[in-house]
Design an enzyme around this catalytic site. Sequence first.
Site, PDB file in Angstrom:
ATOM      1  N   SER A   1       0.828  -1.204   0.000  1.00 50.68           N
ATOM      2  CA  SER A   1       0.000   0.000   0.000  1.00 50.68           C
ATOM      3  C   SER A   1       0.861   1.253   0.000  1.00 50.68           C
ATOM      4  O   SER A   1       1.983   1.252   0.540  1.00 50.68           O
ATOM      5  CB  SER A   1      -0.852  -0.019   1.275  1.00 50.68           C
ATOM      6  OG  SER A   1      -1.415   1.247   1.516  1.00 50.68           O
TER       7      SER A   1
ATOM      8  N   TYR B   1      -1.584   0.162  10.242  1.00 51.18           N
ATOM      9  CA  TYR B   1      -1.867  -0.590   9.015  1.00 51.18           C
ATOM     10  C   TYR B   1      -0.678  -0.500   8.053  1.00 51.18           C
ATOM     11  O   TYR B   1      -0.179  -1.517   7.548  1.00 51.18           O
ATOM     12  CB  TYR B   1      -3.143  -0.036   8.355  1.00 51.18           C
ATOM     13  CG  TYR B   1      -3.292  -0.467   6.927  1.00 51.18           C
ATOM     14  CD1 TYR B   1      -3.683  -1.758   6.609  1.00 51.18           C
ATOM     15  CD2 TYR B   1      -3.008   0.424   5.874  1.00 51.18           C
ATOM     16  CE1 TYR B   1      -3.778  -2.165   5.290  1.00 51.18           C
ATOM     17  CE2 TYR B   1      -3.115   0.033   4.559  1.00 51.18           C
ATOM     18  CZ  TYR B   1      -3.503  -1.261   4.273  1.00 51.18           C
ATOM     19  OH  TYR B   1      -3.590  -1.657   2.969  1.00 51.18           O
TER      20      TYR B   1
ATOM     21  N   LYS C   1       2.214  -3.462   6.512  1.00 48.08           N
ATOM     22  CA  LYS C   1       2.588  -3.704   5.106  1.00 48.08           C
ATOM     23  C   LYS C   1       4.108  -3.565   4.940  1.00 48.08           C
ATOM     24  O   LYS C   1       4.747  -4.370   4.248  1.00 48.08           O
ATOM     25  CB  LYS C   1       1.848  -2.733   4.190  1.00 48.08           C
ATOM     26  CG  LYS C   1       0.341  -2.955   4.159  1.00 48.08           C
ATOM     27  CD  LYS C   1       0.008  -4.259   3.484  1.00 48.08           C
ATOM     28  CE  LYS C   1      -1.470  -4.576   3.510  1.00 48.08           C
ATOM     29  NZ  LYS C   1      -1.788  -5.903   2.954  1.00 48.08           N
TER      30      LYS C   1
END
Length: 323
Positions: free
Chosen positions: A116, A140, A144
């Site tokens: 992302s 988050y 990643k």
Amino acid sequence: MRVLVIGGAGYIGSHVQKQLLEEGFDVAVFDDLSTGSEINLLPQTEFIRGSILDKDALNEAMGRHIDGVVHLAAKKAVGESMLCPEIYAENNICGSLNILNAMAANGVRHIVFSSSAAVYGMPQYIPVDEKHPIRPINYYGYTKAAIEENMRWYSQLGKLNYAALRYFNAVGYAADGSIRGKEKNPQNLMPIIMEAATGKREKFSIFGNDYDTPDGTCIRDYVHVSDLAKAHTLALKKLAADNVSFAVNLGTGKGTSVKEIVDAAEKVIGKKLNYDYAPRRAGDPAILTAGAGLARELLGWQPEYTDVEKIIQTVWNLEQEQN
Ligand code: UDP
């Protein structure tokens, strides 16, 4: 080539499954259906219901003559990741490590990983290319970045080779209407606009109109999900052919403001939407667009959708069919 698409019943995963099938790959989907939906699975796809937290199930699936993995199974709500990091640690980090280990144990060499733009954090310059520092500002994004780093180690240690695909803002649905499952509890702008358009929600808010952008609202790089899906098959072919590992941005390079998206949606839908302006959302950069030259150079990837109205039309067609 037989590909295991982990998280293949979800929004992006189902489009990846479709693209793989269209290009003649043999496809098995591994998904726990926690957020994905079985109606997204196409008839030629083999379905294995399982969780990435279940090492035995992963081992069993990897043992079925798999040549490559596309891993899209993850929790993805940025706000929730800041409130409940434990859930994100378990699903996105432990779950992904389970996948890498099951691959290593079964000699599966190639993985395409859903990463992302969130790995970059607050952009230090625009457009953000792959040389930009990796400094996530939410948990988050950290999950990643952590998996990218683990894949880098595993690749250096000769266990696998990987493509980390750093998505910018995924939007749209397959133009032929074959993928019909909608996300449960959507948190992103486009599905929220659609809920307002169809009366499922009374109104929505534009978060901030005092940014340093021409109309004061945030600018993002919206990329059609079918274009994203295409990048996965190109990446798999590259991994298999050249035995390389890489991380690339997937965006169009073109910025569109929230207000422009809302105006375009009103035009496509043919009516005014009920929205107001609310304060800025924490952690939102004013502008986030992709330097997407590397994906073109390495993979020959070129997004076909560049017009936001056309993209929104693919979403609206689905809404109309279902309402
Ligand atoms: N956004 C908004 N209202 C909403 C949801 C999102 O104004 O109800 C804005 C958000 O602040 C951002 C853009 O829309 O500028 C895209 O947000 P989204 O959550 O879809 O994706 P993100 O950019 O966070 O990955």
